[in-house]
Design a protein around this motif. Sequence first.
Motif, short mmCIF file in Angstrom:
data_model
loop_
_atom_site.label_atom_id
_atom_site.label_comp_id
_atom_site.label_asym_id
_atom_site.label_seq_id
_atom_site.Cartn_x
_atom_site.Cartn_y
_atom_site.Cartn_z
N LYS A 36 0.80 -1.08 -0.17
CA LYS A 36 -0.06 0.10 0.07
C LYS A 36 0.84 1.28 -0.12
N LEU A 37 0.30 2.24 -0.58
CA LEU A 37 1.06 3.54 -0.55
C LEU A 37 -0.15 4.44 -0.15
N ASN A 38 0.24 5.18 0.96
CA ASN A 38 -0.44 6.04 1.59
C ASN A 38 -2.06 5.52 1.88
N GLY A 39 -2.15 3.99 2.34
CA GLY A 39 -3.31 3.48 2.52
C GLY A 39 -4.14 2.94 1.40
N GLU A 40 -3.38 3.20 0.06
CA GLU A 40 -4.28 2.93 -1.28
C GLU A 40 -3.27 1.54 -1.61
N PRO A 41 -3.81 0.20 -2.02
CA PRO A 41 -3.32 -0.72 -2.67
C PRO A 41 -2.51 -0.30 -3.94
N ILE A 42 -1.27 -0.91 -4.19
CA ILE A 42 -0.43 -0.51 -5.26
C ILE A 42 0.28 -1.79 -5.47
N LEU A 43 0.58 -1.94 -6.95
CA LEU A 43 1.45 -2.82 -7.27
C LEU A 43 3.03 -2.61 -7.33
N ARG A 87 7.66 8.85 -9.45
CA ARG A 87 6.60 9.84 -8.92
C ARG A 87 7.13 11.12 -8.12
N GLN A 88 6.19 12.05 -7.87
CA GLN A 88 6.90 12.92 -6.95
C GLN A 88 6.36 12.61 -5.38
N TRP A 89 7.63 12.17 -4.88
CA TRP A 89 7.51 11.59 -3.36
C TRP A 89 7.65 13.06 -2.50
N LYS A 90 6.88 12.76 -1.33
CA LYS A 90 6.89 14.00 -0.28
C LYS A 90 6.92 13.20 1.07
N LYS A 91 7.34 14.29 1.79
CA LYS A 91 7.42 14.00 3.21
C LYS A 91 6.15 13.58 3.68
N GLY A 92 6.11 12.51 4.51
CA GLY A 92 4.91 12.05 5.00
C GLY A 92 4.36 10.73 4.33
N ASP A 93 4.73 10.57 2.93
CA ASP A 93 4.29 9.33 2.23
C ASP A 93 4.50 8.03 3.01
N VAL A 94 3.72 7.07 2.95
CA VAL A 94 3.87 5.88 3.88
C VAL A 94 3.68 4.58 2.92
N ILE A 95 4.65 3.80 2.86
CA ILE A 95 4.71 2.56 1.94
C ILE A 95 4.70 1.41 3.18
N GLU A 96 3.45 0.43 2.97
CA GLU A 96 3.44 -0.47 3.67
C GLU A 96 3.36 -1.91 3.03
N LEU A 97 4.28 -2.73 3.37
CA LEU A 97 4.50 -4.07 2.78
C LEU A 97 3.90 -5.05 3.69
N ASP A 98 3.13 -6.08 3.28
CA ASP A 98 2.60 -7.26 4.09
C ASP A 98 3.19 -8.36 3.57
N LEU A 99 4.03 -9.23 4.03
CA LEU A 99 4.36 -10.43 3.51
C LEU A 99 3.86 -11.48 4.61
N PRO A 100 2.64 -12.34 4.09
CA PRO A 100 2.44 -13.31 5.00
C PRO A 100 3.42 -14.43 5.11
N MET A 101 3.22 -15.00 6.32
CA MET A 101 4.41 -15.93 6.83
C MET A 101 3.84 -17.17 7.32
N PRO A 102 2.94 -17.83 6.17
CA PRO A 102 2.54 -19.28 6.62
C PRO A 102 3.81 -20.26 6.92
N VAL A 103 3.47 -21.05 7.65
CA VAL A 103 4.82 -22.14 7.86
C VAL A 103 4.48 -23.05 6.51
N ARG A 104 6.02 -23.46 6.16
CA ARG A 104 5.94 -24.24 4.90
C ARG A 104 6.70 -25.28 5.11
N LEU A 105 6.18 -26.65 4.35
CA LEU A 105 7.10 -27.94 4.36
C LEU A 105 7.75 -27.72 3.13
N VAL A 106 9.05 -27.85 3.31
CA VAL A 106 9.94 -27.76 1.97
C VAL A 106 10.56 -29.10 1.81
#
Length: 196
Positions: free
Chosen positions: A46-53, A61-80
């Motif tokens: 997400k960029l400033n709360g909006e989903p982004i690819l 882009r024009q980045w500005k002070k206060g912009d927030v990037i949020e990355l969520d990486l789910p971490m399920p347990v995996r058998l490898v």
Amino acid sequence: GRKDLEIEQETNYPWDGHIRLTIKKAKNLKSIRMHIPGWSTDLSLKLNGEPILVEDLRQPRQWKKGDVIELDLPMPVRLVEANPLVEEAKNQVAIMRGPIVYCLEGQDIANGVRINDIAIPADAHFTEVPITIAGTKMLALETDALLTGQDAWDNNTLYRELRPVSKQTVKIRLIPYYAWDNRGIDDMSLWLPLAR
């Protein structure tokens, strides 16, 4: 120079997959590229709360002070599993959560059961448990393993007829591989037999 760019990162990675970046100074900042780990399959950004690819984040882009990037990486347990050409790891699994590889030490198996006497069910369900080893906080994984009874061998016997895996289970606790050998001498295994 350095005075032109300042980004604050807040995260509890590698235990938690939520990463928050806040732009503090953005002079001359054109685009941001984020490394997405190979084990991650279902991320959200997400960029400033909006989903982004991820690809769109790279666009200038024009980045500005206060912009927030949020990355969520789910971490399920995996058998490898390993390539079948790796003979030593055939029919065995390693257990991973996010970037962390886990292992089993003998003391973390209930009822005094030995490492060679358990197998991991293919559909094992894992519970995350906060623990401290050698003064360091980390996440352990608990599950029910199957009792195989394969350890009850007579030392003079090289072969015997295959014994069925019992339906009995035993509680085990896996710890991060990097933390093993901190609680006294014990058996340890990273590759564990798989019960399909």
